[in-house]
Design an enzyme around this catalytic site. Structure first.
Site, PDB file in Angstrom:
ATOM      1  N   GLN A  46      -4.690  -1.935   9.837  1.00 33.70           N
ATOM      2  CA  GLN A  46      -4.428  -3.247   9.263  1.00 33.70           C
ATOM      3  C   GLN A  46      -4.999  -4.334  10.165  1.00 33.70           C
ATOM      4  OE1 GLN A  46      -3.189  -3.950   6.238  1.00 33.70           O
ATOM      5  NE2 GLN A  46      -3.642  -6.085   6.677  1.00 33.70           N
TER       6      GLN A  46
ATOM      7  N   LYS B 274       0.829  -1.201   0.000  1.00 31.66           N
ATOM      8  CA  LYS B 274       0.000   0.000   0.000  1.00 31.66           C
ATOM      9  C   LYS B 274       0.868   1.258   0.000  1.00 31.66           C
ATOM     10  CE  LYS B 274      -3.888  -2.324   2.172  1.00 31.66           C
ATOM     11  NZ  LYS B 274      -4.650  -2.586   3.411  1.00 31.66           N
TER      12      LYS B 274
ATOM     13  N   ASP C 220     -11.242   2.503   4.728  1.00 32.30           N
ATOM     14  CA  ASP C 220     -11.611   1.103   4.561  1.00 32.30           C
ATOM     15  C   ASP C 220     -13.117   0.907   4.639  1.00 32.30           C
ATOM     16  OD1 ASP C 220      -9.418  -0.426   3.890  1.00 32.30           O
ATOM     17  OD2 ASP C 220      -8.764  -0.709   5.953  1.00 32.30           O
TER      18      ASP C 220
END
Length: 296
Positions: A97, A53, A120
Protein backbone atom coordinates in the site's frame (compact mmCIF):
# COMPACT_ATOMS: atom_id res chain seq x y z
CA UNK A 1 -26.76 14.90 -19.88
CA UNK A 2 -23.86 12.49 -20.12
CA UNK A 3 -24.15 8.74 -19.74
CA UNK A 4 -22.94 7.76 -16.27
CA UNK A 5 -20.32 5.02 -16.52
CA UNK A 6 -21.21 2.88 -13.51
CA UNK A 7 -18.06 1.33 -12.05
CA UNK A 8 -19.91 -0.33 -9.18
CA UNK A 9 -22.09 -2.50 -11.43
CA UNK A 10 -19.21 -3.39 -13.77
CA UNK A 11 -16.93 -4.24 -10.84
CA UNK A 12 -19.57 -6.66 -9.56
CA UNK A 13 -19.55 -8.40 -12.96
CA UNK A 14 -15.74 -8.64 -12.93
CA UNK A 15 -15.71 -10.02 -9.38
CA UNK A 16 -18.29 -12.59 -10.46
CA UNK A 17 -15.96 -13.82 -13.21
CA UNK A 18 -13.06 -13.95 -10.74
CA UNK A 19 -15.15 -15.90 -8.23
CA UNK A 20 -15.96 -18.48 -10.92
CA UNK A 21 -12.24 -18.75 -11.72
CA UNK A 22 -11.36 -19.20 -8.05
CA UNK A 23 -13.97 -21.95 -7.67
CA UNK A 24 -12.63 -23.73 -10.75
CA UNK A 25 -9.05 -23.50 -9.47
CA UNK A 26 -10.06 -24.92 -6.11
CA UNK A 27 -11.89 -27.79 -7.78
CA UNK A 28 -9.20 -28.70 -10.31
CA UNK A 29 -6.02 -27.95 -8.37
CA UNK A 30 -6.98 -27.61 -4.71
CA UNK A 31 -5.45 -24.11 -4.70
CA UNK A 32 -7.04 -20.93 -3.37
CA UNK A 33 -5.46 -17.69 -4.60
CA UNK A 34 -4.02 -15.61 -1.79
CA UNK A 35 -3.30 -11.87 -1.48
CA UNK A 36 -1.05 -10.34 1.19
CA UNK A 37 -1.41 -6.60 1.81
CA UNK A 38 1.38 -4.67 3.54
CA UNK A 39 0.31 -1.49 5.31
CA UNK A 40 3.02 0.71 6.83
CA UNK A 41 1.79 3.37 9.25
CA UNK A 42 -1.66 4.63 10.16
CA UNK A 43 -2.82 6.69 7.18
CA UNK A 44 -6.65 6.57 7.38
CA UNK A 45 -7.19 6.60 3.60
CA UNK A 46 -4.74 3.73 3.10
CA UNK A 47 -6.40 1.73 5.87
CA UNK A 48 -9.82 2.16 4.25
CA UNK A 49 -8.41 1.14 0.86
CA UNK A 50 -6.81 -2.02 2.26
CA UNK A 51 -10.03 -2.87 4.09
CA UNK A 52 -12.02 -2.53 0.86
CA UNK A 53 -9.57 -4.85 -0.89
CA UNK A 54 -9.97 -7.45 1.86
CA UNK A 55 -13.75 -7.28 1.43
CA UNK A 56 -13.31 -7.85 -2.30
CA UNK A 57 -11.11 -10.87 -1.55
CA UNK A 58 -13.82 -12.27 0.70
CA UNK A 59 -16.37 -11.64 -2.04
CA UNK A 60 -14.47 -13.65 -4.69
CA UNK A 61 -13.29 -16.38 -2.32
CA UNK A 62 -9.56 -15.64 -2.16
CA UNK A 63 -7.37 -15.80 0.94
CA UNK A 64 -6.29 -12.38 2.24
CA UNK A 65 -4.23 -11.09 5.13
CA UNK A 66 -2.96 -7.63 6.07
CA UNK A 67 0.53 -7.21 7.51
CA UNK A 68 0.61 -3.94 9.47
CA UNK A 69 3.98 -2.32 10.22
CA UNK A 70 4.48 0.78 12.34
CA UNK A 71 4.93 4.23 10.85
CA UNK A 72 8.49 4.25 12.22
CA UNK A 73 9.53 1.14 10.27
CA UNK A 74 12.78 1.33 8.35
CA UNK A 75 13.38 0.34 4.75
CA UNK A 76 15.15 -2.80 6.00
CA UNK A 77 12.16 -3.81 8.13
CA UNK A 78 9.70 -3.37 5.25
CA UNK A 79 12.03 -5.26 2.90
CA UNK A 80 12.28 -8.11 5.40
CA UNK A 81 8.48 -8.37 5.55
CA UNK A 82 8.26 -8.48 1.75
CA UNK A 83 10.99 -11.12 1.49
CA UNK A 84 9.09 -13.34 3.93
CA UNK A 85 5.94 -12.96 1.84
CA UNK A 86 7.89 -13.79 -1.32
CA UNK A 87 8.67 -17.17 0.28
CA UNK A 88 5.17 -17.73 1.72
CA UNK A 89 3.32 -20.17 -0.54
CA UNK A 90 -0.06 -19.14 0.89
CA UNK A 91 0.13 -15.84 -1.00
CA UNK A 92 0.27 -15.56 -4.78
CA UNK A 93 0.03 -11.77 -4.78
CA UNK A 94 1.64 -9.04 -2.66
CA UNK A 95 0.06 -5.60 -2.42
CA UNK A 96 2.28 -2.83 -1.04
CA UNK A 97 0.00 0.00 0.00
CA UNK A 98 1.44 3.33 -1.14
CA UNK A 99 2.55 5.93 -0.25
CA UNK A 100 5.10 4.72 2.28
CA UNK A 101 6.42 6.85 5.16
CA UNK A 102 9.12 9.30 4.14
CA UNK A 103 12.01 7.34 5.67
CA UNK A 104 11.21 4.20 3.64
CA UNK A 105 12.80 3.91 0.19
CA UNK A 106 9.76 3.12 -1.96
CA UNK A 107 11.71 1.98 -5.02
CA UNK A 108 13.83 -0.45 -3.00
CA UNK A 109 10.69 -1.99 -1.51
CA UNK A 110 8.98 -2.29 -4.90
CA UNK A 111 12.03 -3.96 -6.43
CA UNK A 112 12.06 -6.47 -3.55
CA UNK A 113 8.60 -7.81 -4.45
CA UNK A 114 8.83 -10.97 -6.54
CA UNK A 115 7.73 -10.08 -10.11
CA UNK A 116 5.54 -13.22 -10.02
CA UNK A 117 3.64 -11.79 -7.00
CA UNK A 118 3.65 -8.14 -8.05
CA UNK A 119 -0.10 -7.81 -8.64
CA UNK A 120 0.14 -4.00 -8.75
CA UNK A 121 2.47 -4.27 -11.76
CA UNK A 122 5.04 -1.85 -10.31
CA UNK A 123 8.21 -3.98 -10.38
CA UNK A 124 10.58 -2.83 -13.18
CA UNK A 125 10.26 -6.24 -14.86
CA UNK A 126 6.49 -5.92 -15.04
CA UNK A 127 6.68 -2.29 -16.15
CA UNK A 128 8.98 -3.37 -18.98
CA UNK A 129 6.61 -6.15 -20.05
CA UNK A 130 3.72 -3.66 -20.13
CA UNK A 131 5.75 -1.32 -22.35
CA UNK A 132 6.47 -4.25 -24.69
CA UNK A 133 2.78 -5.15 -24.81
CA UNK A 134 3.12 -8.53 -23.07
CA UNK A 135 2.17 -7.78 -19.43
CA UNK A 136 1.57 -10.41 -16.79
CA UNK A 137 -0.10 -7.79 -14.60
CA UNK A 138 -1.64 -4.49 -15.72
CA UNK A 139 -1.90 -2.05 -12.77
CA UNK A 140 -5.43 -2.01 -11.39
CA UNK A 141 -6.49 1.54 -12.21
CA UNK A 142 -5.34 1.56 -15.87
CA UNK A 143 -6.83 -1.92 -16.35
CA UNK A 144 -10.08 -0.74 -14.81
CA UNK A 145 -10.21 2.35 -17.03
CA UNK A 146 -9.75 0.25 -20.16
CA UNK A 147 -12.44 -2.17 -18.96
CA UNK A 148 -14.88 0.70 -18.42
CA UNK A 149 -14.23 2.19 -21.87
CA UNK A 150 -14.59 -1.10 -23.73
CA UNK A 151 -17.58 -2.36 -21.72
CA UNK A 152 -19.63 0.80 -22.28
CA UNK A 153 -18.79 0.98 -25.98
CA UNK A 154 -16.15 3.71 -26.02
CA UNK A 155 -13.33 1.81 -27.68
CA UNK A 156 -10.09 3.86 -27.52
CA UNK A 157 -9.03 2.69 -31.02
CA UNK A 158 -8.31 5.70 -33.22
CA UNK A 159 -9.34 8.14 -30.46
CA UNK A 160 -7.24 10.94 -29.03
CA UNK A 161 -6.81 10.11 -25.35
CA UNK A 162 -5.48 12.93 -23.17
CA UNK A 163 -4.22 11.84 -19.76
CA UNK A 164 -3.72 14.52 -17.11
CA UNK A 165 -1.19 13.03 -14.69
CA UNK A 166 2.03 11.07 -15.10
CA UNK A 167 2.21 8.92 -11.96
CA UNK A 168 3.67 5.42 -12.04
CA UNK A 169 0.33 4.10 -10.78
CA UNK A 170 -2.04 5.68 -13.31
CA UNK A 171 -0.77 8.08 -15.97
CA UNK A 172 2.32 6.34 -17.32
CA UNK A 173 1.01 2.76 -17.32
CA UNK A 174 -2.32 3.88 -18.82
CA UNK A 175 -0.48 5.63 -21.66
CA UNK A 176 1.60 2.49 -22.28
CA UNK A 177 -1.52 0.33 -22.20
CA UNK A 178 -3.70 2.38 -24.56
CA UNK A 179 -1.01 2.95 -27.18
CA UNK A 180 -0.47 -0.80 -27.77
CA UNK A 181 -1.43 -2.48 -31.02
CA UNK A 182 -4.14 -4.68 -29.50
CA UNK A 183 -7.83 -4.87 -28.67
CA UNK A 184 -9.02 -2.15 -26.33
CA UNK A 185 -6.09 0.09 -27.25
CA UNK A 186 -4.73 1.57 -30.53
CA UNK A 187 -5.29 5.10 -29.25
CA UNK A 188 -3.30 8.27 -29.92
CA UNK A 189 -2.16 9.29 -26.44
CA UNK A 190 -1.07 12.65 -25.01
CA UNK A 191 0.21 12.83 -21.43
CA UNK A 192 -0.07 16.19 -19.64
CA UNK A 193 1.43 17.12 -16.27
CA UNK A 194 2.32 20.03 -13.98
CA UNK A 195 4.82 21.46 -16.47
CA UNK A 196 2.43 21.32 -19.44
CA UNK A 197 1.91 24.77 -20.94
CA UNK A 198 -1.63 25.80 -21.84
CA UNK A 199 -3.29 22.66 -20.47
CA UNK A 200 -6.78 23.59 -21.78
CA UNK A 201 -5.53 23.51 -25.37
CA UNK A 202 -4.75 19.82 -24.88
CA UNK A 203 -7.82 18.86 -22.87
CA UNK A 204 -10.14 20.49 -25.44
CA UNK A 205 -8.66 18.25 -28.13
CA UNK A 206 -9.46 15.03 -26.24
CA UNK A 207 -11.97 12.50 -27.46
CA UNK A 208 -11.35 10.68 -24.18
CA UNK A 209 -10.08 12.70 -21.21
CA UNK A 210 -8.57 11.01 -18.15
CA UNK A 211 -8.15 13.24 -15.09
CA UNK A 212 -5.64 11.79 -12.62
CA UNK A 213 -3.98 14.75 -10.94
CA UNK A 214 -5.37 14.63 -7.41
CA UNK A 215 -6.56 18.25 -7.65
CA UNK A 216 -10.30 18.46 -6.95
CA UNK A 217 -12.42 20.22 -9.56
CA UNK A 218 -9.47 21.19 -11.75
CA UNK A 219 -11.10 20.12 -15.04
CA UNK A 220 -13.84 22.65 -15.74
CA UNK A 221 -16.45 22.81 -18.50
CA UNK A 222 -14.49 25.34 -20.56
CA UNK A 223 -11.60 22.82 -20.73
CA UNK A 224 -13.54 20.10 -22.61
CA UNK A 225 -15.25 19.83 -25.98
CA UNK A 226 -18.82 18.70 -26.58
CA UNK A 227 -19.17 14.93 -26.74
CA UNK A 228 -16.00 14.07 -24.79
CA UNK A 229 -15.79 10.88 -22.72
CA UNK A 230 -14.45 11.72 -19.26
CA UNK A 231 -12.74 9.32 -16.86
CA UNK A 232 -12.28 10.91 -13.42
CA UNK A 233 -9.64 9.09 -11.37
CA UNK A 234 -9.29 11.71 -8.63
CA UNK A 235 -10.93 11.38 -5.23
CA UNK A 236 -10.33 13.97 -2.50
CA UNK A 237 -12.11 14.78 0.74
CA UNK A 238 -13.42 18.35 0.52
CA UNK A 239 -14.87 20.13 3.54
CA UNK A 240 -18.66 20.47 3.29
CA UNK A 241 -20.53 21.61 6.44
CA UNK A 242 -23.84 20.63 4.81
CA UNK A 243 -22.88 16.95 4.95
CA UNK A 244 -23.32 14.83 8.08
CA UNK A 245 -19.64 13.88 8.12
CA UNK A 246 -18.52 17.41 7.35
CA UNK A 247 -16.99 16.53 4.00
CA UNK A 248 -17.77 15.19 0.54
CA UNK A 249 -15.73 13.23 -1.99
CA UNK A 250 -14.69 15.31 -4.99
CA UNK A 251 -13.08 14.15 -8.21
CA UNK A 252 -10.62 16.05 -10.38
CA UNK A 253 -13.54 17.06 -12.62
CA UNK A 254 -16.13 19.77 -11.92
CA UNK A 255 -18.81 17.14 -12.40
CA UNK A 256 -22.14 18.86 -13.16
CA UNK A 257 -20.94 21.45 -15.72
CA UNK A 258 -18.61 18.97 -17.45
CA UNK A 259 -21.30 16.26 -17.53
CA UNK A 260 -23.59 18.72 -19.34
CA UNK A 261 -21.14 18.78 -22.26
CA UNK A 262 -19.80 15.21 -22.15
CA UNK A 263 -21.16 12.14 -23.90
CA UNK A 264 -20.18 9.96 -20.95
CA UNK A 265 -18.50 10.41 -17.56
CA UNK A 266 -17.50 8.35 -14.53
CA UNK A 267 -18.93 9.44 -11.17
CA UNK A 268 -16.93 10.04 -7.98
CA UNK A 269 -17.34 7.91 -6.00
CA UNK A 270 -18.59 4.83 -7.85
CA UNK A 271 -16.58 5.04 -11.04
CA UNK A 272 -12.93 4.11 -11.33
CA UNK A 273 -12.38 3.18 -7.66
CA UNK A 274 -14.43 -0.04 -7.58
CA UNK A 275 -12.85 -1.14 -10.86
CA UNK A 276 -9.33 -0.67 -9.51
CA UNK A 277 -10.07 -3.15 -6.73
CA UNK A 278 -11.88 -5.56 -9.08
CA UNK A 279 -8.88 -5.65 -11.44
CA UNK A 280 -6.60 -6.35 -8.48
CA UNK A 281 -8.70 -9.48 -7.92
CA UNK A 282 -8.15 -10.39 -11.59
CA UNK A 283 -4.39 -10.01 -11.13
CA UNK A 284 -4.41 -12.13 -7.98
CA UNK A 285 -6.18 -14.94 -9.82
CA UNK A 286 -3.71 -14.62 -12.70
CA UNK A 287 -0.79 -14.76 -10.25
CA UNK A 288 -2.14 -18.06 -8.89
CA UNK A 289 -2.49 -19.38 -12.45
CA UNK A 290 1.15 -18.47 -13.15
CA UNK A 291 2.10 -20.29 -9.94
CA UNK A 292 0.28 -23.45 -11.09
CA UNK A 293 0.88 -23.46 -14.83
CA UNK A 294 3.83 -21.14 -15.39
CA UNK A 295 3.72 -18.56 -18.16
CA UNK A 296 2.26 -19.47 -21.56
Amino acid sequence: MAEILDGVALAAEVRGRVAAGVEEMQGKHGVTPGLAAVLVGDDPASAVYVRNKRRACDDVGTVSETFHLTAESSTAEVVECVEQLNRDSRFHGILMQLPLPRQVDEQTVIETISPDKDVDGLHPQNVGKLVQGVPDFVPGTPAGIREILVHYGYDPAGQHVVICGRSNIVGRPLANLLVQRQEGANATVTVCHTRTRDLPSFTRSADILVAAMGQPGMITADMVKDGVVVIDVGITRVEDPSRRRGYRLQGDVDFEPVAAKAEAITPVPGGVGPMTIAMLMVNTLNAARIHIHGRP
